[in-house]
Design a protein around this motif. Structure first.
Motif, PDB file in Angstrom:
ATOM      1  N   MET A   1       0.846  -1.193   0.000  1.00  0.00           N
ATOM      2  CA  MET A   1       0.000   0.000   0.000  1.00  0.00           C
ATOM      3  C   MET A   1       0.880   1.240   0.000  1.00  0.00           C
ATOM      4  O   MET A   1       1.819   1.336   0.769  1.00  0.00           O
ATOM      5  N   ARG A   2       0.558   2.189  -0.894  1.00  0.00           N
ATOM      6  CA  ARG A   2       1.277   3.450  -0.890  1.00  0.00           C
ATOM      7  C   ARG A   2       0.312   4.580  -1.231  1.00  0.00           C
ATOM      8  O   ARG A   2      -0.707   4.375  -1.908  1.00  0.00           O
ATOM      9  N   LEU A   3       0.641   5.768  -0.755  1.00  0.00           N
ATOM     10  CA  LEU A   3      -0.191   6.939  -0.960  1.00  0.00           C
ATOM     11  C   LEU A   3       0.634   8.013  -1.647  1.00  0.00           C
ATOM     12  O   LEU A   3       1.724   8.355  -1.183  1.00  0.00           O
ATOM     13  N   THR A   4       0.121   8.555  -2.754  1.00  0.00           N
ATOM     14  CA  THR A   4       0.752   9.673  -3.433  1.00  0.00           C
ATOM     15  C   THR A   4      -0.038  10.935  -3.128  1.00  0.00           C
ATOM     16  O   THR A   4      -1.260  10.965  -3.277  1.00  0.00           O
ATOM     17  N   VAL A   5       0.652  11.966  -2.686  1.00  0.00           N
ATOM     18  CA  VAL A   5       0.013  13.250  -2.420  1.00  0.00           C
ATOM     19  C   VAL A   5      -0.153  13.975  -3.752  1.00  0.00           C
ATOM     20  O   VAL A   5       0.816  14.443  -4.340  1.00  0.00           O
ATOM     21  N   VAL A   6      -1.383  14.049  -4.233  1.00  0.00           N
ATOM     22  CA  VAL A   6      -1.678  14.767  -5.467  1.00  0.00           C
ATOM     23  C   VAL A   6      -1.818  16.255  -5.179  1.00  0.00           C
ATOM     24  O   VAL A   6      -1.310  17.105  -5.904  1.00  0.00           O
ATOM     25  N   GLY A   7      -2.537  16.570  -4.097  1.00  0.00           N
ATOM     26  CA  GLY A   7      -2.723  17.953  -3.679  1.00  0.00           C
ATOM     27  C   GLY A   7      -2.875  18.021  -2.177  1.00  0.00           C
ATOM     28  O   GLY A   7      -3.484  17.130  -1.571  1.00  0.00           O
ATOM     29  N   CYS A   8      -2.306  19.057  -1.561  1.00  0.00           N
ATOM     30  CA  CYS A   8      -2.314  19.134  -0.092  1.00  0.00           C
ATOM     31  C   CYS A   8      -2.520  20.544   0.422  1.00  0.00           C
ATOM     32  O   CYS A   8      -2.376  20.801   1.621  1.00  0.00           O
ATOM     33  N   ALA A   9      -2.864  21.499  -0.456  1.00  0.00           N
ATOM     34  CA  ALA A   9      -3.092  22.872  -0.017  1.00  0.00           C
ATOM     35  C   ALA A   9      -4.415  22.963   0.733  1.00  0.00           C
ATOM     36  O   ALA A   9      -5.407  22.356   0.331  1.00  0.00           O
ATOM     37  N   GLY A  10      -4.440  23.723   1.797  1.00  0.00           N
ATOM     38  CA  GLY A  10      -5.634  23.840   2.614  1.00  0.00           C
ATOM     39  C   GLY A  10      -6.535  24.972   2.172  1.00  0.00           C
ATOM     40  O   GLY A  10      -6.077  26.096   1.928  1.00  0.00           O
ATOM     41  N   SER A  11      -7.826  24.681   2.041  1.00  0.00           N
ATOM     42  CA  SER A  11      -8.891  25.653   1.801  1.00  0.00           C
ATOM     43  C   SER A  11      -8.966  26.171   0.369  1.00  0.00           C
ATOM     44  O   SER A  11     -10.051  26.452  -0.131  1.00  0.00           O
TER      45      SER A  11
ATOM     46  N   LEU B   1       8.422  12.960  11.541  1.00  0.00           N
ATOM     47  CA  LEU B   1       7.500  14.048  11.213  1.00  0.00           C
ATOM     48  C   LEU B   1       7.852  14.605   9.838  1.00  0.00           C
ATOM     49  O   LEU B   1       9.015  14.874   9.544  1.00  0.00           O
ATOM     50  N   GLU B   2       6.827  14.764   8.991  1.00  0.00           N
ATOM     51  CA  GLU B   2       7.031  15.328   7.661  1.00  0.00           C
ATOM     52  C   GLU B   2       5.922  16.326   7.354  1.00  0.00           C
ATOM     53  O   GLU B   2       4.842  16.278   7.953  1.00  0.00           O
ATOM     54  N   ILE B   3       6.200  17.206   6.392  1.00  0.00           N
ATOM     55  CA  ILE B   3       5.206  18.119   5.836  1.00  0.00           C
ATOM     56  C   ILE B   3       4.833  17.596   4.449  1.00  0.00           C
ATOM     57  O   ILE B   3       5.716  17.377   3.614  1.00  0.00           O
ATOM     58  N   ALA B   4       3.558  17.388   4.198  1.00  0.00           N
ATOM     59  CA  ALA B   4       3.132  16.876   2.898  1.00  0.00           C
ATOM     60  C   ALA B   4       3.469  17.872   1.795  1.00  0.00           C
ATOM     61  O   ALA B   4       3.321  19.086   1.959  1.00  0.00           O
ATOM     62  N   THR B   5       3.916  17.330   0.670  1.00  0.00           N
ATOM     63  CA  THR B   5       4.173  18.137  -0.521  1.00  0.00           C
ATOM     64  C   THR B   5       3.592  17.421  -1.726  1.00  0.00           C
ATOM     65  O   THR B   5       3.517  16.184  -1.764  1.00  0.00           O
ATOM     66  N   ALA B   6       3.163  18.183  -2.715  1.00  0.00           N
ATOM     67  CA  ALA B   6       2.605  17.583  -3.917  1.00  0.00           C
ATOM     68  C   ALA B   6       3.629  16.674  -4.580  1.00  0.00           C
ATOM     69  O   ALA B   6       4.786  17.053  -4.765  1.00  0.00           O
ATOM     70  N   GLY B   7       3.215  15.476  -4.917  1.00  0.00           N
ATOM     71  CA  GLY B   7       4.099  14.492  -5.528  1.00  0.00           C
ATOM     72  C   GLY B   7       4.764  13.543  -4.559  1.00  0.00           C
ATOM     73  O   GLY B   7       5.365  12.550  -4.973  1.00  0.00           O
ATOM     74  N   GLN B   8       4.657  13.832  -3.281  1.00  0.00           N
ATOM     75  CA  GLN B   8       5.272  12.971  -2.266  1.00  0.00           C
ATOM     76  C   GLN B   8       4.613  11.600  -2.231  1.00  0.00           C
ATOM     77  O   GLN B   8       3.388  11.467  -2.375  1.00  0.00           O
ATOM     78  N   VAL B   9       5.408  10.570  -2.054  1.00  0.00           N
ATOM     79  CA  VAL B   9       4.900   9.203  -1.892  1.00  0.00           C
ATOM     80  C   VAL B   9       5.100   8.762  -0.458  1.00  0.00           C
ATOM     81  O   VAL B   9       6.211   8.860   0.073  1.00  0.00           O
ATOM     82  N   ILE B  10       4.037   8.296   0.155  1.00  0.00           N
ATOM     83  CA  ILE B  10       4.070   7.848   1.546  1.00  0.00           C
ATOM     84  C   ILE B  10       3.831   6.348   1.560  1.00  0.00           C
ATOM     85  O   ILE B  10       2.812   5.865   1.083  1.00  0.00           O
ATOM     86  N   ASN B  11       4.804   5.618   2.084  1.00  0.00           N
ATOM     87  CA  ASN B  11       4.705   4.157   2.194  1.00  0.00           C
ATOM     88  C   ASN B  11       4.649   3.788   3.668  1.00  0.00           C
ATOM     89  O   ASN B  11       5.652   3.976   4.386  1.00  0.00           O
ATOM     90  N   PRO B  12       3.516   3.296   4.166  1.00  0.00           N
ATOM     91  CA  PRO B  12       3.418   2.984   5.595  1.00  0.00           C
ATOM     92  C   PRO B  12       4.431   1.961   6.078  1.00  0.00           C
ATOM     93  O   PRO B  12       4.682   1.855   7.280  1.00  0.00           O
ATOM     94  N   ALA B  13       5.049   1.217   5.136  1.00  0.00           N
ATOM     95  CA  ALA B  13       6.047   0.219   5.554  1.00  0.00           C
ATOM     96  C   ALA B  13       7.405   0.841   5.818  1.00  0.00           C
ATOM     97  O   ALA B  13       8.283   0.181   6.379  1.00  0.00           O
ATOM     98  N   ASP B  14       7.604   2.087   5.421  1.00  0.00           N
ATOM     99  CA  ASP B  14       8.915   2.723   5.627  1.00  0.00           C
ATOM    100  C   ASP B  14       9.120   3.115   7.088  1.00  0.00           C
ATOM    101  O   ASP B  14       8.177   3.529   7.757  1.00  0.00           O
TER     102      ASP B  14
END
Length: 251
Positions: free
Chosen positions: A1-11, A238-251
């Motif tokens: 399972m992996r998650l790619t941040v497509v967009g993360c800007a608030g509001s 701790l990380e700050i989400a950025t567009a294009g970032q890939v998050i792998n819960p196994a890391d």
């Protein structure tokens, strides 16, 4: 399972990112979580428009859902012809909300030809191969958070929320907590809308998560300040989400 941040800007979309949108992939299944302003264009960097298997909306504020209507247009006017309907999981009223983007007379019939709509409720559901726990959050409209589990790993996404211990319960022991942090600490913050970065860190500590990723930062708020606030309450990764970032819960 992996998650790619497509967009993360608030509001609203920022100069470097669309509004909220995330692509979760597991065993070849592609689930889009939220489709905020500007997200549909950026999504095409990471997946073909018609390789998406399902969409899940945390709530019906425009910065989390409005591009679903654009996606319906793309699916009906595909060069290969209208694409088959895929499921959309969202709060009660999702089809009506999307319909009125079309116009004052709505377009419910058209939308139900392009998507099948499933109404979210607190509890547990299965979307493709992913186990999903669903919980209400503290926001002016009905809003859900999700705990996605697959292959022994788990990732929690808060959606939008003010303070609530439902985060601690849902995120207990999760590998990753993707938490909104629209606010920085200061006087006069409105209650029951968004978290500060410090509050997000506090919930991550209480839940004992492996990693905290701050998202939904309002354009103009300093990521460095958000990181410092969260770190004052959460000593872990701790990380700050950025567009294009890939998050792998196994890391």
């Amino acid at each position: 399972m992996r998650l790619t941040v497509v967009g993360c800007a608030g509001s609203f979309p920022g100069p470097d990112s669309p509004a909220s949108c995330y692509l979760l992939e597991a065993d070849g299944f592609r689930l889009v979580i939220d489709l905020g302003n500007g997200a549909l264009g950026a999504l095409q960097k990471y997946a073909s428009l018609f390789d998406v298997d399902a969409v899940c909306l945390s709530h019906l504020h425009a910065d989390h859902c409005v591009d679903l209507y654009s996606y319906s247009v793309a699916r009906i006017y595909s060069p290969a012809g209208p694409q088959p309907a895929i499921p959309v999981y969202g709060p009660a009223g999702t089809v009506e909300r999307m319909s009125y983007i079309h116009g004052l007379d709505g377009d419910e019939l058209g939308l139900t030809k392009r998507f099948t709509f499933e109404t979210l409720k607190p509890g547990r559901i299965t979307i493709g191969p992913v186990d999903v726990q669903v919980a209400h959050m503290n926001h002016p409209v009905e809003t859900f958070a999700f705990r996605f589990s697959y292959g022994g790993r788990s990732l929690v996404y808060t959606g939008d929320t003010g303070e609530t211990e439902a985060i601690t319960k849902l995120a207990a022991g999760a590998d990753v907590l993707l938490s909104e942090a629209a606010f920085l600490e200061g006087p006069g913050l409105p209650p029951n809308i968004h978290l500060t970065a410090r509050q997000a860190g506090t919930y991550a500590s209480r839940a004992g998560v492996g990693k905290l990723v701050l998202t939904h930062l309002v354009p103009g708020n300093s990521p460095d300040d958000a990181r410092a606030e969260a770190a004052s309450a959460f000593p872990g990764a701790l990380e700050i989400a950025t567009a294009g970032q890939v998050i792998n819960p196994a890391d």
